[in-house]
Design an enzyme around this catalytic site. Structure first.
Site, PDB file in Angstrom:
ATOM      1  N   HIS A 542       0.839  -1.209   0.000  1.00 20.52           N
ATOM      2  CA  HIS A 542       0.000   0.000   0.000  1.00 20.52           C
ATOM      3  C   HIS A 542       0.872   1.257   0.000  1.00 20.52           C
ATOM      4  O   HIS A 542       0.732   2.141  -0.846  1.00 20.52           O
ATOM      5  CB  HIS A 542      -0.913  -0.030   1.227  1.00 20.52           C
ATOM      6  CG  HIS A 542      -1.747   1.198   1.403  1.00 20.52           C
ATOM      7  ND1 HIS A 542      -3.093   1.221   1.122  1.00 20.52           N
ATOM      8  CD2 HIS A 542      -1.430   2.448   1.815  1.00 20.52           C
ATOM      9  CE1 HIS A 542      -3.555   2.446   1.352  1.00 20.52           C
ATOM     10  NE2 HIS A 542      -2.569   3.209   1.782  1.00 20.52           N
ATOM     11  N   GLU A 543       1.789   1.307   0.951  1.00 22.29           N
ATOM     12  CA  GLU A 543       2.639   2.501   1.056  1.00 22.29           C
ATOM     13  C   GLU A 543       3.525   2.648  -0.169  1.00 22.29           C
ATOM     14  O   GLU A 543       3.820   3.766  -0.605  1.00 22.29           O
ATOM     15  CB  GLU A 543       3.482   2.448   2.332  1.00 22.29           C
ATOM     16  CG  GLU A 543       2.678   2.431   3.625  1.00 22.29           C
ATOM     17  CD  GLU A 543       1.665   3.556   3.727  1.00 22.29           C
ATOM     18  OE1 GLU A 543       1.904   4.641   3.168  1.00 22.29           O
ATOM     19  OE2 GLU A 543       0.604   3.343   4.349  1.00 22.29           O
ATOM     20  N   HIS A 546       1.762   4.571  -2.754  1.00 26.66           N
ATOM     21  CA  HIS A 546       1.907   6.018  -2.588  1.00 26.66           C
ATOM     22  C   HIS A 546       3.272   6.479  -3.113  1.00 26.66           C
ATOM     23  O   HIS A 546       3.393   7.516  -3.763  1.00 26.66           O
ATOM     24  CB  HIS A 546       1.809   6.406  -1.115  1.00 26.66           C
ATOM     25  CG  HIS A 546       0.424   6.351  -0.537  1.00 26.66           C
ATOM     26  ND1 HIS A 546      -0.649   6.967  -1.145  1.00 26.66           N
ATOM     27  CD2 HIS A 546      -0.045   5.792   0.602  1.00 26.66           C
ATOM     28  CE1 HIS A 546      -1.724   6.779  -0.390  1.00 26.66           C
ATOM     29  NE2 HIS A 546      -1.388   6.064   0.664  1.00 26.66           N
ATOM     30  N   HIS A 549       3.255   6.695  -6.773  1.00 26.03           N
ATOM     31  CA  HIS A 549       2.489   7.881  -7.176  1.00 26.03           C
ATOM     32  C   HIS A 549       3.414   9.112  -7.159  1.00 26.03           C
ATOM     33  O   HIS A 549       3.385   9.943  -8.065  1.00 26.03           O
ATOM     34  CB  HIS A 549       1.317   8.056  -6.208  1.00 26.03           C
ATOM     35  CG  HIS A 549       0.197   8.908  -6.720  1.00 26.03           C
ATOM     36  ND1 HIS A 549      -0.915   9.180  -5.965  1.00 26.03           N
ATOM     37  CD2 HIS A 549       0.009   9.571  -7.881  1.00 26.03           C
ATOM     38  CE1 HIS A 549      -1.739   9.955  -6.659  1.00 26.03           C
ATOM     39  NE2 HIS A 549      -1.197  10.215  -7.821  1.00 26.03           N
TER      40      HIS A 549
HETATM   41 ZN   LIG Z   1      -2.612   5.265   2.162  1.00 30.61          ZN
END
Ligand SMILES: [Zn+2]
Length: 753
Positions: A542-543, A546, A549
Site C-alpha cells: 500500500h505505502e 503512494h 504515485h
Molecule cells: Zn494510504
C-alpha cells in the site's frame, strides 16, 4: 509557495495553498508495531516552551531560544540528484530559531509577490507563488521527520511552539488582500483563456483555496479566523501528544508463562523484546498499540487478559486526567463549527469536502450507507459462526458458555478461519520475509513501469536503519530516490506511511522526487530475517503505491505533483497496488520460506485466495463506524458535543453490532483530531477503494495484473498526471467509463443487489 512537501496528518493543518499537507497512512489494514514516543522532555524545557507558546509570538521567540549563527538547516540541500536532505546536519536545538527565520523569509517572499508594481500575470503571481517558500518547505521536511520518526527529547515541545507559528504564517498568506487581488486578477483576466488546462486548473485551485481560507473576509473576521486556526493548531498537537502518552504509559505485563497460552512464538518473542526494552527482562509486555494489541487478541487463550488489553487500547485518550482528550475534542469541534460559519459554509464537513472528488457530504454518506447494512449483515453471520465454535468448546470442556464480546472477535474469527478455510496465518508468516517482499515490490515496479532500483550507501540518513535506493527508468535515466525506514523505535509514530521529502516539478529546472516509506516492523536478531504478517505485507505494498504515485509524477508545478491530489483520490493508487502482493507472479518468486527457501505451496496460495473476503464484515464495520461518526460529527454544526455521548448515540442509531467497536474511538481518532486533514475525510478510504476495486477488475478482465497496456494507461492517466486534471476525468480516461461502485461490494464479498 505550494504546500509543504510533507504528507503528514499529525502536524498543524496546512490548509495552506493548493493541497493540504498530509501523511498517507494505510487504512484500514495498517499495523506494524506502533511505538509511542516517550514524552521525555525535561521539565524545565517543557515549562519554558509552554510559557513561550502562550505569549505573543515575537516575545516567545526571544525567550525560547537565542538566535544562533546561520543554520545549515536553512541552506539549499547539497549533494547529488539536485541535493538531498542533510539529515546528518540536523540540530534539533536550532529548529525554533530556524523556523523563525524561514517563516520570516517566506513572509517576505509573499510580500514581494503581493507588492509587485506590474499587473498580475500567471508568471509573476501564480508561478512565483509556486517557487516561493522553498527554504521553509525544506526545513519543514527536516522537522516533520523528527516529529514523526524521531519524536523524543525536545521535539514534542518544539512542535507545540512551531505548529501555531506555521498556522499563523499560512493565514498571513491566504489573508493577504493584495496577493488575493492579484490571484483574482489572473483568475478573472483575459490571460486565463490562453493557459493550458493544467495551468488553468492551478489558477482556479489557488483562487478557490484562498477563498476557502478566508481571503474574502473583512479584517475583523480574518482576525477571528486566525485566532481559531492558531488555537486549533495547539489543540491538534495536544490531542496527538495525549494519545501517544496513553500508548506509552499503559503496558500489560505478563509474568507467568502460563498466561502466554495460545500465542505463537513470534508474538511471544516480540512481547519479550518489548519487556526487555522497558527494563523487565524475563517478562512479557503487551504495549498499548495496535500492533501489540491485535495479535494478542487474536491468539491469547486467557480471556480475562484479552479483555484487559482490549480495554486499555480502546480507552486511549479517554482515561480522565491530564491526557484525556474529550474536552479537547469538544473545543476542536466548536472551533471548526465557528470557522465554517465564518467562512459561509453550512458545516465543517461542507467546507472540507468542497475540493474533494465526492464534493459533498451527501455523496460520501450515500456510498457509506450503501455498504453499511451489507457489512452489518455480514458481521451477524460472522458472529453466529464464532458463537457456534464458542458453544462447542464450552460443551466439550464442560464450562459455562460465553457470549462473544469485542475482546473475543479476533480470537474466535481465527478459529473460524481455520475451521472454514483450513487456513492458519501462522503457516503463512514464515514465507513473508520483509527483504523478499521489498524485492518483490521493486520487481513489480519494474514489470509495470520499467523502474529499476539501485541501493545507495553514501547518502545522509536520519537513523542507521534507513536505506536509500536510486530509481531509474528503462533507459537508466534518474527518476528519484526511495527511502525506507522499516523498523519501530522509541519516538516513531505508529502505523505505516509515506511522505515526500521533495516533490517532482519542472518549473525553472527539473526537480526529481524524494519519497519515503515508513513502517514499524520489529527488527529481528542479528542475521535473522524479519518475518511479517499478511496484513503487514499488504500495508507494505500500500505505502509503496503512494511512493510510486510520487515517483511516477511528471508535471510542471509542485502543487500538482504526485500525491498532491484530492484526499479521497489519493488512496486509489496505494490501495490498487495492494493487489499485486497476492499475484502468483509475486508469491511464487518472493514468498519464500525463510529456512528452506521454498516458495509458498500452491495449496496454501489457494487457501489464501479462497479466504480472501473472510472477516470482511468485521473490517468494514469497524472502519465504517469510524467514518460515519466522523462525518456525522462534522455535519452536526455548532451544537456543543459531548464526545462519549455523541459516539454512543450515533452508533446506536446506526445499529452498530455490540460485538465490535469503532476502529478509532473518538478520544484516539488521530486522523480527524490531530489535524484537519482527514476530518470529514475518513470516508476517503472507502471512496478510493470503490475506484480501486473497479480498476482491479480491469486487470482481472485482461487476465493479468501485468498487462502492459493497462499498466501504461494507469501510468498515463493516474500516476503521472498528479492533480493536473480532475480526478474523475483521470479515472474515466483510465477505465473507459465512470466508476462502477458495485465492484467494491464484489471485492469485499458482499451481495450486489
Ligand atoms: Zn494510504
Amino acid at each position: 509557495m505550494p504546500a509543504a512537501p510533507l504528507f503528514h496528518c499529525s502536524l498543524a493543518a496546512a490548509l495552506t495553498l493548493g493541497t493540504a499537507a498530509m501523511i498517507l497512512a494505510a487504512e484500514p489494514v495498517s499495523s506494524g508495531p506502533e511505538k509511542a514516543p516517550e514524552q521525555a522532555a525535561e521539565k524545565a524545557a517543557e515549562k519554558a516552551a509552554e510559557k513561550a507558546a502562550e505569549k505573543a509570538p515575537e516575545k516567545a521567540r526571544e525567550e525560547a531560544m537565542p538566535v544562533p549563527a546561520p543554520s545549515v538547516m536553512l541552506q539549499p540541500w547539497s549533494g547529488p540528484f539536485g541535493g538531498v536532505p542533510p539529515w546528518n546536519e540536523v540540530r534539533p536545538g536550532e529548529f525554533v530559531a530556524d523556523f523563525d527565520q524561514a517563516i520570516a523569509a517566506a513572509d517576505e517572499e509573499i510580500e514581494a509577490i503581493a507588492n509587485r508594481p506590474e499587473p498580475a500575470t500567471f508568471a509573476n503571481t501564480i508561478v512565483a507563488l509556486e517557487l516561493a517558500g522553498e527554504q521553509l518547505d525544506r526545513l519543514e521536511t527536516l522537522f516533520d521527520v523528527h516529529a514523526s520518526n524521531l519524536n523524543v527529547g525536545p521535539i514534542p515541545d518544539i512542535e507545540r511552539t512551531v505548529a501555531p507559528q506555521l498556522s499563523a504564517h499560512a493565514d498571513r498568506v491566504t489573508q493577504n488582500s493584495k496577493l488575493f487581488a492579484r490571484i483574482a486578477a489572473v483568475y478573472e483576466g483575459q490571460e486565463m483563456a490562453s493557459l493550458s488546462a493544467a495551468q488553468q486548473r492551478l489558477v482556479e485551485d489557488r483562487y478557490q483555496t484562498f477563498v476557502r481560507s478566508g481571503a474574502q473576509l473583512n479584517e475583523a473576521e480574518k482576525n477571528q479566523l486566525s485566532q481559531i486556526n492558531s488555537r486549533l493548531a495547539r489543540l491538534f498537537t495536544d490531542f496527538s501528544q495525549n494519545v501517544l502518552a496513553d500508548e506509552q504509559s499503559y503496558v500489560s505485563w505478563i509474568e507467568d508463562p502460563a498466561d502466554l497460552a495460545g500465542l505463537p512464538d513470534s508474538v511471544v518473542a516480540a512481547m519479550a523484546s518489548a519487556a526487555q526494552d522497558r527494563g523487565r527482562p524475563g517478562q512479557w509486555a503487551v504495549t498499548n498499540t495496535r500492533s501489540s494489541m491485535d495479535p494478542f487478541l487474536t491468539y491469547a487463550d486467557r480471556r480475562g487478559l484479552r479483555e484487559q488489553v482490549w480495554r486499555r487500547y480502546y480507552q486511549r485518550g479517554d482515561n480522565g486526567g491530564e491526557h484525556d482528550n474529550k474536552e479537547i475534542i469538544t473545543e476542536i469541534l466548536r472551533l471548526r463549527g465557528e470557522r465554517a460559519a465564518l467562512l459561509g459554509y453550512e458545516t465543517h464537513a461542507h467546507w472540507r469536502m468542497e475540493p474533494t472528488m465526492a464534493k459533498t457530504p451527501q455523496a460520501a454518506m450515500e456510498l457509506m450507507l450503501k455498504v453499511w447494512p451489507k457489512a452489518v449483515a455480514r458481521v451477524r453471520e460472522e458472529v453466529a459462526d464464532m458463537q457456534a465454535i464458542a458453544d462447542q468448546e464450552a460443551e466439550a470442556d464442560g464450562t459455562e458458555p460465553i457470549t462473544i464480546e469485542p475482546w473475543d472477535y479476533r480470537y474466535y474469527a481465527e478459529k473460524v478461519r481455520k475451521a472454514k478455510y483450513d487456513l492458519d496465518f501462522n503457516q503463512v508468516k514464515p514465507y513473508l520475509q520483509l527483504e523478499q517482499l521489498r524485492e518483490a515490490m521493486m520487481w513489480v515496479a519494474g514489470e509495470l513501469f520499467g523502474m529499476q532500483f539501485q541501493e545507495l550507501h553514501d547518502l545522509p540518513v536520519f537513523h542507521p536503519d534507513v536505506r536509500v535506493w536510486e530509481v531509474t527508468d528503462r533507459q537508466g535515466q534518474h527518476i528519484g530516490l526511495w527511502y525506507l525506514d522499516p523498523y519501530a523505535r522509541e519516538g516513531k509514530r505508529s502505523g505505516a506511511w509515506m511522505n515526500a521529502y521533495r516533490v517532482q516539478s519542472n518549473m525553472d529546472r527539473p526537480v526529481t522526487p524524494l519519497v519515503s516509506n515508513n513502517s514499524n516492523f520489529v527488527e529481528g536478531n542479528e542475521g535473522e530475517p524479519v518475518l511479517i504478517s499478511w496484513d503487514d505485507a499488504v500495508t507494505l505494498f500500500h505505502e509503496f503505491g503512494h511512493a510510486l504515485h510520487g515517483l511516477r509524477s511528471d508535471v510542471t508545478y509542485r502543487s500538482q505533483a504526485g500525491t498532491n491530489v484530492a484526499r479521497d483520490y489519493v488512496e486509489f493508487p496505494s490501495q490498487l497496488l495492494e493487489h499485486w502482493l497476492s499475484t502468483p507472479e509475486v508469491l511464487n518468486r518472493f514468498a519464500l520460506h525463510y529456512e528452506t527457501g521454498e516458495p509458498m505451496p500452491q495449496e496454501l496460495l489457494e487457501k489464501i485466495e479462497r479466504a480472501e473476503t473472510f472477516n470482511e464484515g468485521f473490517a468494514t464495520v469497524e472502519y465504517l463506524a469510524s467514518a460515519l461518526v466522523d462525518m456525522k460529527l462534522h455535519l452536526a454544526g455548532r451544537q456543543p458535543i459531548d464526545p462519549d455521548r455523541f459516539e454512543q448515540e450515533t452508533l446506536a442509531e446506526l445499529g452498530m453490532p455490540a460485538e465490535l467497536v469503532m476502529r478509532h474511538r473518538m478520544p484516539q481518532f488521530m486522523h480527524i483530531f490531530s489535524s484537519d486533514s482527514y476530518s470529514a475525510g475518513y470516508y476517503s478510504y472507502l471512496w478510493s477503494d470503490a475506484l480501486t476495486a473497479d480498476a482491479a477488475e480491469l486487470f482481472e478482465e485482461a487476465g493479468s495484473f501485468y498487462d502492459p497496456e493497462i499498466a501504461q494507461q494507469l501510468d498515463e492517466h493516474v500516476l503521472s498526471v498528479g492533480d493536473t486534471i480532475d480526478p474523475a476525468d483521470g479515472f474515466r480516461a483510465f477505465r473507459g467509463r465512470d466508476v462502477d461502485t458495485t465492484a467494491l461490494l464484489r471485492k469485499r464479498g458482499f451481495p450486489v443487489d
